[in-house]
Design a protein around this motif. Sequence first.
Motif, PDB file in Angstrom:
ATOM      1  N   ARG A 701       0.825  -1.218   0.000  1.00 53.46           N
ATOM      2  CA  ARG A 701       0.000   0.000   0.000  1.00 53.46           C
ATOM      3  C   ARG A 701       0.855   1.262   0.000  1.00 53.46           C
ATOM      4  O   ARG A 701       0.355   2.354  -0.287  1.00 53.46           O
ATOM      5  CB  ARG A 701      -0.935  -0.008   1.206  1.00 53.46           C
ATOM      6  N   LEU A 702       2.129   1.123   0.340  1.00 55.79           N
ATOM      7  CA  LEU A 702       3.019   2.282   0.397  1.00 55.79           C
ATOM      8  C   LEU A 702       3.866   2.445  -0.858  1.00 55.79           C
ATOM      9  O   LEU A 702       4.655   3.390  -0.941  1.00 55.79           O
ATOM     10  CB  LEU A 702       3.948   2.170   1.618  1.00 55.79           C
ATOM     11  N   THR A 703       3.737   1.542  -1.819  1.00 55.79           N
ATOM     12  CA  THR A 703       4.648   1.581  -2.966  1.00 55.79           C
ATOM     13  C   THR A 703       4.471   2.833  -3.813  1.00 55.79           C
ATOM     14  O   THR A 703       5.458   3.390  -4.325  1.00 55.79           O
ATOM     15  CB  THR A 703       4.479   0.334  -3.838  1.00 55.79           C
ATOM     16  N   PHE A 704       3.220   3.317  -3.995  1.00 55.68           N
ATOM     17  CA  PHE A 704       3.036   4.513  -4.819  1.00 55.68           C
ATOM     18  C   PHE A 704       3.646   5.757  -4.175  1.00 55.68           C
ATOM     19  O   PHE A 704       4.472   6.436  -4.807  1.00 55.68           O
ATOM     20  CB  PHE A 704       1.550   4.731  -5.127  1.00 55.68           C
ATOM     21  N   PRO A 705       3.292   6.110  -2.919  1.00 55.54           N
ATOM     22  CA  PRO A 705       3.971   7.276  -2.327  1.00 55.54           C
ATOM     23  C   PRO A 705       5.472   7.069  -2.169  1.00 55.54           C
ATOM     24  O   PRO A 705       6.247   8.024  -2.230  1.00 55.54           O
ATOM     25  CB  PRO A 705       3.272   7.455  -0.973  1.00 55.54           C
ATOM     26  N   MET A 706       5.888   5.826  -1.974  1.00 59.94           N
ATOM     27  CA  MET A 706       7.319   5.553  -1.860  1.00 59.94           C
ATOM     28  C   MET A 706       8.018   5.776  -3.202  1.00 59.94           C
ATOM     29  O   MET A 706       9.137   6.292  -3.256  1.00 59.94           O
ATOM     30  CB  MET A 706       7.533   4.123  -1.378  1.00 59.94           C
ATOM     31  N   TYR A 707       7.347   5.400  -4.282  1.00 59.52           N
ATOM     32  CA  TYR A 707       7.898   5.625  -5.615  1.00 59.52           C
ATOM     33  C   TYR A 707       8.114   7.120  -5.861  1.00 59.52           C
ATOM     34  O   TYR A 707       9.090   7.522  -6.507  1.00 59.52           O
ATOM     35  CB  TYR A 707       6.947   5.050  -6.664  1.00 59.52           C
ATOM     36  N   LEU A 708       7.225   7.950  -5.329  1.00 59.12           N
ATOM     37  CA  LEU A 708       7.372   9.396  -5.475  1.00 59.12           C
ATOM     38  C   LEU A 708       8.502   9.942  -4.611  1.00 59.12           C
ATOM     39  O   LEU A 708       9.208  10.872  -5.016  1.00 59.12           O
ATOM     40  CB  LEU A 708       6.062  10.098  -5.097  1.00 59.12           C
ATOM     41  N   ALA A 709       8.679   9.359  -3.427  1.00 54.63           N
ATOM     42  CA  ALA A 709       9.608   9.928  -2.453  1.00 54.63           C
ATOM     43  C   ALA A 709      11.049   9.478  -2.655  1.00 54.63           C
ATOM     44  O   ALA A 709      11.976  10.242  -2.361  1.00 54.63           O
ATOM     45  CB  ALA A 709       9.164   9.566  -1.033  1.00 54.63           C
ATOM     46  N   PHE A 741      14.352   3.152   4.260  1.00 61.19           N
ATOM     47  CA  PHE A 741      13.725   3.464   5.548  1.00 61.19           C
ATOM     48  C   PHE A 741      13.170   4.885   5.556  1.00 61.19           C
ATOM     49  O   PHE A 741      12.009   5.119   5.929  1.00 61.19           O
ATOM     50  CB  PHE A 741      14.732   3.289   6.677  1.00 61.19           C
ATOM     51  N   ILE A 742      13.988   5.860   5.142  1.00 59.52           N
ATOM     52  CA  ILE A 742      13.531   7.251   5.156  1.00 59.52           C
ATOM     53  C   ILE A 742      12.369   7.441   4.189  1.00 59.52           C
ATOM     54  O   ILE A 742      11.369   8.107   4.512  1.00 59.52           O
ATOM     55  CB  ILE A 742      14.696   8.195   4.806  1.00 59.52           C
ATOM     56  N   ALA A 743      12.481   6.854   2.993  1.00 55.95           N
ATOM     57  CA  ALA A 743      11.397   6.965   2.025  1.00 55.95           C
ATOM     58  C   ALA A 743      10.132   6.286   2.536  1.00 55.95           C
ATOM     59  O   ALA A 743       9.017   6.744   2.258  1.00 55.95           O
ATOM     60  CB  ALA A 743      11.821   6.362   0.689  1.00 55.95           C
ATOM     61  N   GLY A 744      10.285   5.197   3.295  1.00 60.13           N
ATOM     62  CA  GLY A 744       9.117   4.531   3.864  1.00 60.13           C
ATOM     63  C   GLY A 744       8.397   5.404   4.868  1.00 60.13           C
ATOM     64  O   GLY A 744       7.153   5.461   4.883  1.00 60.13           O
ATOM     65  N   VAL A 745       9.148   6.103   5.711  1.00 62.94           N
ATOM     66  CA  VAL A 745       8.527   7.023   6.674  1.00 62.94           C
ATOM     67  C   VAL A 745       7.795   8.140   5.941  1.00 62.94           C
ATOM     68  O   VAL A 745       6.658   8.498   6.281  1.00 62.94           O
ATOM     69  CB  VAL A 745       9.595   7.594   7.625  1.00 62.94           C
ATOM     70  N   LEU A 746       8.441   8.717   4.923  1.00 64.99           N
ATOM     71  CA  LEU A 746       7.788   9.776   4.143  1.00 64.99           C
ATOM     72  C   LEU A 746       6.566   9.246   3.408  1.00 64.99           C
ATOM     73  O   LEU A 746       5.569   9.965   3.252  1.00 64.99           O
ATOM     74  CB  LEU A 746       8.788  10.370   3.145  1.00 64.99           C
ATOM     75  N   ALA A 747       6.631   7.991   2.947  1.00 62.03           N
ATOM     76  CA  ALA A 747       5.480   7.399   2.253  1.00 62.03           C
ATOM     77  C   ALA A 747       4.283   7.267   3.187  1.00 62.03           C
ATOM     78  O   ALA A 747       3.136   7.487   2.779  1.00 62.03           O
ATOM     79  CB  ALA A 747       5.865   6.034   1.685  1.00 62.03           C
ATOM     80  N   ILE A 748       4.540   6.918   4.445  1.00 58.26           N
ATOM     81  CA  ILE A 748       3.442   6.831   5.416  1.00 58.26           C
ATOM     82  C   ILE A 748       2.802   8.207   5.609  1.00 58.26           C
ATOM     83  O   ILE A 748       1.570   8.351   5.640  1.00 58.26           O
ATOM     84  CB  ILE A 748       3.960   6.270   6.752  1.00 58.26           C
ATOM     85  N   LEU A 749       3.628   9.249   5.727  1.00 53.20           N
ATOM     86  CA  LEU A 749       3.095  10.607   5.880  1.00 53.20           C
ATOM     87  C   LEU A 749       2.291  11.023   4.657  1.00 53.20           C
ATOM     88  O   LEU A 749       1.190  11.589   4.781  1.00 53.20           O
ATOM     89  CB  LEU A 749       4.245  11.586   6.122  1.00 53.20           C
ATOM     90  N   LEU A 750       2.835  10.771   3.478  1.00 52.77           N
ATOM     91  CA  LEU A 750       2.123  11.124   2.243  1.00 52.77           C
ATOM     92  C   LEU A 750       0.797  10.396   2.146  1.00 52.77           C
ATOM     93  O   LEU A 750      -0.227  10.974   1.757  1.00 52.77           O
ATOM     94  CB  LEU A 750       2.991  10.780   1.026  1.00 52.77           C
ATOM     95  N   SER A 751       0.815   9.130   2.494  1.00 50.48           N
ATOM     96  CA  SER A 751      -0.399   8.337   2.392  1.00 50.48           C
ATOM     97  C   SER A 751      -1.455   8.820   3.381  1.00 50.48           C
ATOM     98  O   SER A 751      -2.643   8.939   3.034  1.00 50.48           O
ATOM     99  CB  SER A 751      -0.069   6.864   2.645  1.00 50.48           C
ATOM    100  N   CYS A 752      -1.035   9.140   4.606  1.00 51.61           N
ATOM    101  CA  CYS A 752      -1.998   9.569   5.626  1.00 51.61           C
ATOM    102  C   CYS A 752      -2.502  10.988   5.384  1.00 51.61           C
ATOM    103  O   CYS A 752      -3.659  11.300   5.677  1.00 51.61           O
ATOM    104  CB  CYS A 752      -1.359   9.486   7.011  1.00 51.61           C
ATOM    105  N   LEU A 753      -1.657  11.859   4.855  1.00 48.95           N
ATOM    106  CA  LEU A 753      -2.037  13.258   4.693  1.00 48.95           C
ATOM    107  C   LEU A 753      -2.773  13.532   3.386  1.00 48.95           C
ATOM    108  O   LEU A 753      -3.627  14.426   3.339  1.00 48.95           O
ATOM    109  CB  LEU A 753      -0.798  14.151   4.763  1.00 48.95           C
ATOM    110  N   VAL A 754      -2.432  12.795   2.332  1.00 56.06           N
ATOM    111  CA  VAL A 754      -2.961  13.149   1.007  1.00 56.06           C
ATOM    112  C   VAL A 754      -3.670  11.978   0.342  1.00 56.06           C
ATOM    113  O   VAL A 754      -4.855  12.063   0.005  1.00 56.06           O
ATOM    114  CB  VAL A 754      -1.834  13.672   0.086  1.00 56.06           C
TER     115      VAL A 754
END
Length: 795
Positions: A701-709, A741-754
């Motif tokens: 579920r995090l692959t799309f925001p992770m791909y961006l980050a 790891f860093i991109a995964g954390v940012l992906a969680i934020l992107l997913s939850c916020l947007v």
Amino acid sequence: MPKESQNKPVRLRLRTLQLRPRTMGASGIAFVALALLPSLIYASADLDEILYSVSNQNKILPSTKGRLTPLQLLKESVALKRESPPAYPGNQTYAKSEEKNVIIDTVLKTVFESVLKPIYLPYSENVNDECKTDVKDKNFYKNLKDGKFWALQMVDSWGKLPDGFLFGNLRSTGMYEECLNVWANYTTTTGIIGPTVVRNYTGRYCQIYYDLGPKNESQASARGGIPIEDPTSPLPFSYGTCIPSSCTSEDMWISVNETLASLGLLLAHVECYNVDDPAEDLTPGDQTMLSFIGILGVLVALSTIYDVTTLHLDRSHMRAGAWKIAIGFSIANNLQRIFTYKQPPGSTMISCLPALRVVTMLWIIVSLQYEVGTDYLTNTVDSLRYQDPLIAQVVTNAWLAVDTFLFLTGLVITYRLLPYVVPAGSVQVGQTLGLYAKNFVRRFFRLSPTILFVSLFSATLLRFFAYGPRADILTSFSRDRCGPHWWKDPLFVNNYILGHNEGHDVNDCLDHCWYTAVDMQLLLILPLLLLPLNLHRVAGLCWLGLVSLGSILTPMSIILAHDLPPVPLHFMSESVKFEYMWRVYLTPWCRAGPWLAGVWTALALYDRQVCKVRIPKLAVFFGYIAAISLGLVLVLGLFPYNHVLPDKSYIDNPAMSAAYGSLARPVWGLCVAWVVFTCHTGNAGVVNKILSYPGWRPLARLTFPMYLAVPLVQLWWSSVQFQPTYYNYLEKLFQSAGVAFIAGVLAILLSCLVELPIRSLLDVLIPSEAKKQEDRIRPQKRDPESGRFISTSMM
């Protein structure tokens, strides 16, 4: 010492140490300057004792025929220092020692003025007056000779000829923070008999990039940054220096440009930093982005409070229907949606796809990290040993990873639409087109807002995260690339050249979002592929086969017509790579092969008769052997092309380039299709158990925001490097783990916020047919107050 030199008077000839910067080659000047620097500066305080030692022990310097270099002179002197007493006033040798001190001081001053000052300080007459005062010999050099700590600190922070130069350590970065910590305080006189004044300044770090001549495209590296055009030069292509804060980057540019021009070199770029530089003002765009993030924060807080309150009070009717929008921004609800293993009731998800998404994402991260920072290495020459072997094709030829995503997109979208557009009975064309339009709008607004948020952040606030000697990498990306081109990515037109184009890339912000652009553009033609199946199944399949054949012939024709390589090769000129990218790599008509393979796979999985087929285990085994073998051939088969010394017979074979360039992607799609088909139909055995493990789902579920980050994290990582890194397999793997790891954390934020809030909004405003089906069979729950049955939210 040679025997013939014994018992001869000491003679130091200044002419043996004269340096002529306008006639000496760049190699000679750099070597003398950078070799002399450590010894001369730190030995200057003991020159009296050193010279006394040379004289007292009657050690004779070689005559003119066998002159010692300055470095050898100091080595001899230091060796003798331990054996001799120093000279003091009243000592009979003190006068001679003073005379030698004057000679050595003249030597030091000559070296400083002729070699060091023109390279490291803005010495030109055209610099500003305050800068000119601070770099004058009577000020800077005198304080340096007197051993003032701040002066030694400045010189110590200069980038010198690094260790392992012949190994490819071409970057003399110096010490960024040591320079910024310099605080100079000294007294000087204005004029000959002017009043004494106190001068104060801090250190200004400057990174200087230069070239050995006009850029030759055939010699330029495809890596980016400063091209390696003459690896035999002992000078690095960039070096750091520390200058007084009274001097500006323009002063440094003027001065160094004069020096390099006299040596036949071209100054490319000067970037300077100082702790006292005024902070960059927030632009209206920055302020707007900060306001938007603040609004999101307020929405998240309010939504989380509402979610927790209604859940605690068991107010289910306040969480259903349109009320879902109210909990769409809840951090608690969204985290649960990300990390749950459960599938919604009635979900038609193909259970092996999450694992394929995660593995593909990890492959992309590792392959991109192997390309990041290759212009900033301590072992540039030796790094070719790690980039050249056959096994290195796994990362250098990782372009196929994105084709897996294209395959999955074609498969999932078609598989979800088939029950509604190709049913058993007849369906009106208008109704079907309406369903396609609805699906397109949903996907557009599902992807675009997240991309818009990332591109706007990159164009505004990202530059404030830059720090260090390479900060300009991030600031220029934010200001020059994303600033004018941020709008292309959320509109999915960033894979085309629009208007005036600069440089060797399609001008956009998030260049890795070419995939989402191709994905959306291919979605536009999906009705043309599936509608004929409503009219006549056989005719529709023939039409789909004809389009698939066209997806092979189109890239083949373009590669042959323009004599292009099969893929973007690891070692190729920027111009050829750019032509291949905009003609083949970024275009939907050349990337449709794996996407169409996904459409074919969806049709096969939708056919119940085909899904019921039980394939013999031996056939499944040999099918996997064939799929793995084909995949390895596609990944490793480019080795004759894709290494340091490519096989000329392959390069001069356009037919082979066209064959690989047109067939590799569709065949890769077929290899992935075999895995998906056997897993979903229950024929894959242990492979299906591994790929269908529920633990893959949260990560998928995090692959799309992770791909961006991920590319932004890697760019950030590259821009905050203070020293060059060492290139080898383990180093890159550890770097990849950190980036993931860093991109995964940012992906969680992107997913939850947007991403998830937008999806909740779409589920209410434009529910998909699959979502309606899930809601119809979702478990019902009775409202304790009204007694009515209500639909429960799947969290």
